[in-house]
Structure formats: structure tokens, C-alpha cells
Design a protein around this motif. Sequence first.
Motif, PDB file in Angstrom:
ATOM      1  N   ALA A 165       0.878  -1.186  -0.039  1.00 47.76           N
ATOM      2  CA  ALA A 165       0.013   0.067  -0.078  1.00 47.76           C
ATOM      3  C   ALA A 165       0.871   1.089   0.060  1.00 47.76           C
ATOM      4  O   ALA A 165       0.643   2.132  -0.758  1.00 47.76           O
ATOM      5  CB  ALA A 165      -0.903   0.041   1.150  1.00 47.76           C
ATOM      6  N   LEU A 166       1.786   1.142   0.911  1.00 46.27           N
ATOM      7  CA  LEU A 166       2.890   2.397   0.883  1.00 46.27           C
ATOM      8  C   LEU A 166       3.307   2.517  -0.423  1.00 46.27           C
ATOM      9  O   LEU A 166       3.671   3.808  -0.835  1.00 46.27           O
ATOM     10  CB  LEU A 166       3.890   2.168   1.978  1.00 46.27           C
ATOM     11  CG  LEU A 166       3.313   2.427   3.544  1.00 46.27           C
ATOM     12  CD1 LEU A 166       4.243   1.911   4.452  1.00 46.27           C
ATOM     13  CD2 LEU A 166       2.495   3.876   3.885  1.00 46.27           C
ATOM     14  N   HIS A 167       3.906   1.452  -1.046  1.00 48.62           N
ATOM     15  CA  HIS A 167       4.424   1.655  -2.608  1.00 48.62           C
ATOM     16  C   HIS A 167       3.307   2.382  -3.405  1.00 48.62           C
ATOM     17  O   HIS A 167       3.843   3.348  -4.104  1.00 48.62           O
ATOM     18  CB  HIS A 167       4.784   0.160  -2.998  1.00 48.62           C
ATOM     19  CG  HIS A 167       5.319   0.274  -4.420  1.00 48.62           C
ATOM     20  ND1 HIS A 167       6.806   0.570  -4.478  1.00 48.62           N
ATOM     21  CD2 HIS A 167       4.728   0.137  -5.479  1.00 48.62           C
ATOM     22  CE1 HIS A 167       6.978   0.330  -5.917  1.00 48.62           C
ATOM     23  NE2 HIS A 167       5.781   0.260  -6.378  1.00 48.62           N
ATOM     24  N   ILE A 168       2.326   1.834  -3.476  1.00 46.24           N
ATOM     25  CA  ILE A 168       1.194   2.336  -4.457  1.00 46.24           C
ATOM     26  C   ILE A 168       0.802   3.951  -3.815  1.00 46.24           C
ATOM     27  O   ILE A 168       0.794   4.722  -5.091  1.00 46.24           O
ATOM     28  CB  ILE A 168       0.148   1.615  -4.391  1.00 46.24           C
ATOM     29  CG1 ILE A 168       0.286   0.358  -4.886  1.00 46.24           C
ATOM     30  CG2 ILE A 168      -1.095   2.209  -5.233  1.00 46.24           C
ATOM     31  CD1 ILE A 168      -1.025  -0.660  -4.877  1.00 46.24           C
ATOM     32  N   LEU A 169       0.803   4.297  -2.752  1.00 44.36           N
ATOM     33  CA  LEU A 169       0.424   5.666  -2.338  1.00 44.36           C
ATOM     34  C   LEU A 169       1.665   6.679  -2.290  1.00 44.36           C
ATOM     35  O   LEU A 169       1.206   7.825  -2.128  1.00 44.36           O
ATOM     36  CB  LEU A 169      -0.099   5.580  -0.845  1.00 44.36           C
ATOM     37  CG  LEU A 169      -1.631   4.768  -0.567  1.00 44.36           C
ATOM     38  CD1 LEU A 169      -1.793   4.531   0.612  1.00 44.36           C
ATOM     39  CD2 LEU A 169      -2.537   5.553  -1.582  1.00 44.36           C
ATOM     40  N   SER A 170       2.891   6.246  -2.682  1.00 45.20           N
ATOM     41  CA  SER A 170       3.929   7.315  -2.668  1.00 45.20           C
ATOM     42  C   SER A 170       3.471   8.122  -3.938  1.00 45.20           C
ATOM     43  O   SER A 170       2.731   7.590  -4.900  1.00 45.20           O
ATOM     44  CB  SER A 170       5.139   6.496  -3.079  1.00 45.20           C
ATOM     45  OG  SER A 170       5.230   5.766  -4.396  1.00 45.20           O
ATOM     46  N   GLU A 171       4.093   9.237  -3.921  1.00 40.89           N
ATOM     47  CA  GLU A 171       3.895  10.307  -4.982  1.00 40.89           C
ATOM     48  C   GLU A 171       4.060   9.702  -6.299  1.00 40.89           C
ATOM     49  O   GLU A 171       3.606  10.246  -7.364  1.00 40.89           O
ATOM     50  CB  GLU A 171       4.868  11.498  -4.605  1.00 40.89           C
ATOM     51  CG  GLU A 171       4.291  12.760  -4.947  1.00 40.89           C
ATOM     52  CD  GLU A 171       2.880  13.252  -4.581  1.00 40.89           C
ATOM     53  OE1 GLU A 171       2.548  13.084  -3.434  1.00 40.89           O
ATOM     54  OE2 GLU A 171       1.956  13.362  -5.708  1.00 40.89           O
ATOM     55  N   GLU A 172       5.399   9.063  -6.626  1.00 45.49           N
ATOM     56  CA  GLU A 172       5.736   8.705  -7.846  1.00 45.49           C
ATOM     57  C   GLU A 172       5.197   7.555  -8.381  1.00 45.49           C
ATOM     58  O   GLU A 172       5.197   7.364  -9.654  1.00 45.49           O
ATOM     59  CB  GLU A 172       7.419   8.347  -7.681  1.00 45.49           C
ATOM     60  CG  GLU A 172       7.908   7.262  -6.691  1.00 45.49           C
ATOM     61  CD  GLU A 172       8.144   7.886  -5.476  1.00 45.49           C
ATOM     62  OE1 GLU A 172       7.455   8.647  -5.056  1.00 45.49           O
ATOM     63  OE2 GLU A 172       9.187   7.128  -4.871  1.00 45.49           O
ATOM     64  N   ASN A 173       4.387   6.790  -7.497  1.00 43.01           N
ATOM     65  CA  ASN A 173       3.783   5.577  -8.158  1.00 43.01           C
ATOM     66  C   ASN A 173       2.405   5.722  -8.277  1.00 43.01           C
ATOM     67  O   ASN A 173       2.042   4.844  -9.275  1.00 43.01           O
ATOM     68  CB  ASN A 173       4.065   4.293  -7.311  1.00 43.01           C
ATOM     69  CG  ASN A 173       5.460   3.957  -7.318  1.00 43.01           C
ATOM     70  OD1 ASN A 173       6.174   4.280  -8.394  1.00 43.01           O
ATOM     71  ND2 ASN A 173       6.177   3.263  -6.239  1.00 43.01           N
ATOM     72  N   LEU A 174       1.763   6.393  -7.643  1.00 42.76           N
ATOM     73  CA  LEU A 174       0.199   6.512  -7.584  1.00 42.76           C
ATOM     74  C   LEU A 174      -0.271   6.622  -8.953  1.00 42.76           C
ATOM     75  O   LEU A 174      -1.555   6.111  -9.206  1.00 42.76           O
ATOM     76  CB  LEU A 174      -0.263   7.476  -6.731  1.00 42.76           C
ATOM     77  CG  LEU A 174      -1.766   7.461  -6.203  1.00 42.76           C
ATOM     78  CD1 LEU A 174      -2.417   6.050  -5.572  1.00 42.76           C
ATOM     79  CD2 LEU A 174      -2.073   8.614  -5.265  1.00 42.76           C
ATOM     80  N   SER A 175      -0.140   7.418  -9.593  1.00 42.96           N
ATOM     81  CA  SER A 175      -0.711   7.783 -10.808  1.00 42.96           C
ATOM     82  C   SER A 175      -0.534   6.618 -11.987  1.00 42.96           C
ATOM     83  O   SER A 175      -1.599   6.496 -12.573  1.00 42.96           O
ATOM     84  CB  SER A 175      -0.311   9.263 -11.590  1.00 42.96           C
ATOM     85  OG  SER A 175       1.136   9.188 -11.926  1.00 42.96           O
ATOM     86  N   ASN A 176       0.498   6.059 -12.070  1.00 40.03           N
ATOM     87  CA  ASN A 176       0.537   4.990 -12.763  1.00 40.03           C
ATOM     88  C   ASN A 176      -0.389   3.964 -12.382  1.00 40.03           C
ATOM     89  O   ASN A 176      -1.119   2.991 -13.122  1.00 40.03           O
ATOM     90  CB  ASN A 176       2.057   4.481 -12.621  1.00 40.03           C
ATOM     91  CG  ASN A 176       2.894   4.622 -13.909  1.00 40.03           C
ATOM     92  OD1 ASN A 176       2.266   4.398 -15.039  1.00 40.03           O
ATOM     93  ND2 ASN A 176       4.277   4.252 -13.805  1.00 40.03           N
ATOM     94  N   PHE A 177      -0.367   3.401 -11.263  1.00 37.39           N
ATOM     95  CA  PHE A 177      -1.166   2.440 -10.483  1.00 37.39           C
ATOM     96  C   PHE A 177      -2.722   3.045 -10.912  1.00 37.39           C
ATOM     97  O   PHE A 177      -3.481   2.087 -11.381  1.00 37.39           O
ATOM     98  CB  PHE A 177      -1.198   2.139  -9.108  1.00 37.39           C
ATOM     99  CG  PHE A 177       0.180   1.283  -8.927  1.00 37.39           C
ATOM    100  CD1 PHE A 177      -0.151  -0.043  -8.943  1.00 37.39           C
ATOM    101  CD2 PHE A 177       1.288   1.718  -8.515  1.00 37.39           C
ATOM    102  CE1 PHE A 177       0.773  -1.114  -8.575  1.00 37.39           C
ATOM    103  CE2 PHE A 177       2.380   0.751  -8.322  1.00 37.39           C
ATOM    104  CZ  PHE A 177       2.060  -0.552  -8.335  1.00 37.39           C
TER     105      PHE A 177
END
Length: 380
Positions: free
Chosen positions: A331-343
Motif C-alpha cells: 500500500a505504501l508503495h502504491i500511495l507514494s507520489e511517484e507511483n500512484l498515478s501509474n497504478f
Amino acid sequence: MKIGMVCYPTFGGSGVVATELGKELALNGHQVHFITYTQPIRLDFFNENLFYHEVNISSYPLFQYPPYESALAGKMVDVVKYEKLDLLHVHYAIPHATSAFLAKEILRAEGIHIPVVTTLHGTDITVVGKDNTYRPMVAFSINKSDGVTAVSNDLRKETFETFKIENEIKVIPNFVDLTRFHKQKKDHFKRIICPNDERLIVHVSNFRRVKRIGDVIESFGKIKEMIPAKLLLIGDGPERVKMEKLCRDLGLCDDIRFIGKLDAIEEVLSVADLFFMPSEKESFGLAALEAMACEVPVISSNSGGLPELNIHGETGFLSNVGDVDDMVKNALHILSEENLSNFKANAKKRADQFDIKKIVPLYEEYYKEVVESVQAMAYS
Ligand code: GMT
């Protein structure tokens, strides 16, 4: 075609699937007759091709348990005969497939051959169906259906592993209405729920044990130690009181809101950043699909059909049932600024593959196939 649609009409994925299917079939020009004990929750408007027949369960002092199966079968017989239906489609094996068999036999004695399609949804096989009381009835009713579908490959496999099945089972996955479930501009909601721009995590379910809502709350507590976040729990059911207590015990009440049963789920999903579905069993995960259609990535368990929907590392992540630490890390990986929009973009792209416009034609083709084969047998 004139189709009788039988389902559980209240909250629950199988009823939602049946109702949305019926609505789309009506749009495609079919006449759809819902046969249920109360008006299906999403059938709240007028359409010239949609009909609703209520199953009346008469009580009698002798009945401690009114015989719903018989009342339903009786209603099916009545509607098939007088509305001249071409096919009955029953959702959730227990007891709908059994009542359909009874109705079919009654009608056969009168020279009417009504084809029955049964759709297996999940717990009718994986939980309730395994109960020794229901097991023989479930296997028998599946074998006596003229067509059987399952909502995922995993559910199909589990059905064959659990029962002695003589029929073929066709997999037709669940679907989503993208005209309803898409990201809407609801920034004011986000500001109210997350006044300090916290990440918003959402869970939607019928609050049963199988959903493992405790895992959602525990994960949230750990996520919140790392980043500012809020959690919305949508739905209601037997676990609610226990879950409220857990929030209090963990001191999380200020950041968790229980919304109860909400119809306009898409409005909340439109402002969510992450969806949690840590279920112990989940044959498909319709609520997760609806979230993905609104551009929400998913943290889920890897049980049942979830890996067929949620693509690990792309649309979200899969973890072993109960592995809260892994869910938190993901969850922390997805919610990071750099990953969220991609997911988010990947979740939406995946949901598009389950567009109602693509999936409902599979049911229409299947109906045609089943009707033709029943007619061929009846008049050979
Ligand atoms: O078992 C339930 O949770 C309810 C059931 C239903 O009938 O509403 O849900 C099942 O059917 C849904 C629609 O096909 C699926 O999306 C759910 O994954 C499935 N639930 C389970 O397998 C636990």
C-alpha cells in the motif's frame, strides 16, 4: 428473448450482477422479468422491457419456516407460463437452482420445456455449498441445469473439485457499467473527508467474516504511522459492531469513518486513492472492479478469482490471506507520489476489459446456445 431473472435482491454482488445484466439485456431489446422476494436494489426506474414479479410467501401457523423454495418455484411456473418466457437465469445456486429444477419439472409435465441457466457466484460453492446440509442439493441442481456459468476460472475449478459435476461450466466474468463507474470530479468530497490532503483508503463489503475487515483496519493503523491517511468503510453487516470496537481499541476512530450502506458508491470511489479487499475467499471481487473503473488501485488477498482481476504490481498487489505486513508494504508503495498515478491509470485500463458492453453479449450468445440445445432435445 424473454428472460426470467432470479436473484437475491438486496445488497450483495450476485444480486447486483443479475440486476445490471437484466438492465443491459433490456437495453438490448430483450424482455426481462425479475422474480424475487423484494424489488432488486438497483431496479428503481421504469423501462418498458423490465418487469418485476414478487414472490409471495404465505404464512400458515404450521410453518415455523415458510417454504420459500416452493413459493419461488410456484412463481417461476406462473411467470414462465403466462409471460411465455424463453429462459430462466438463476443467480446463486442455493436455493434458486433447486427451485428452477422444480419449476422446470412441473412445466415439463404440461409440455413446456423451459431452459435453465445457473450462474455460480462464490459462496454458494465455496462456503454454503460445502455445508453437508446443502451439498447434495447444490450438486444435483447444477447437474440438472441446462447451462452453468461461473464468474471466474477459479470458481469453475473449485466447483469441479468440490462436487461431482457432469455439466460443462462456462466462465463469464463479472462486468462493470463504465457510464456509472468512472472517475467524477468530486474534489469537494475529498476536501471534506481529507481536509489535510491525506491519502484516502476505501473498503466496500457486506461486512461478513469472509471479508476480513479486521485486516483492513490493522493495515490502515500501520499505514497511518507512516503517512497521513483516512479510511472509509462502506457497507454494513454482522461484523460491524466488532469492527467499530477494533477501531476504538486501536485508537483509530478519528481517522476511520463507517458510512453504512451507500448507493452512490462511485462518488466516493472517485476521490479514493486505494481500495482494500483482503478477503479470505472471493470468487471474483466485483467491488474491486468497480473501484478500478473509478481509477482506484487495489490491495487484495490472492484468494479465489482475485488474481484474475487484480494484476500484481500493475493494478495493485496481491498478498497471502492475513499477511497484513505485506499489504502495508504494498500500500505504501502504491500511495507514494511517484507511483500512484501509474497504478491508477493501470487500474482503469484493466477495468475497461470488463466493460458491460463487452461481457453481456457473451451471456446473450450463451442463452441462444442453451435454448437451441434444449429445443433440439425436446423435439427430437
Ligand atoms: O458471498 C458473497 O460475498 C456474496 C456473493 C453474492 O452473492 O453477492 O458474492 C459473490 O458474488 C459476487 C458477484 O459475482 C463476487 O464478485 C464475489 O466475489 C462473491 N463473493 C465471494 O466469493 C466471497
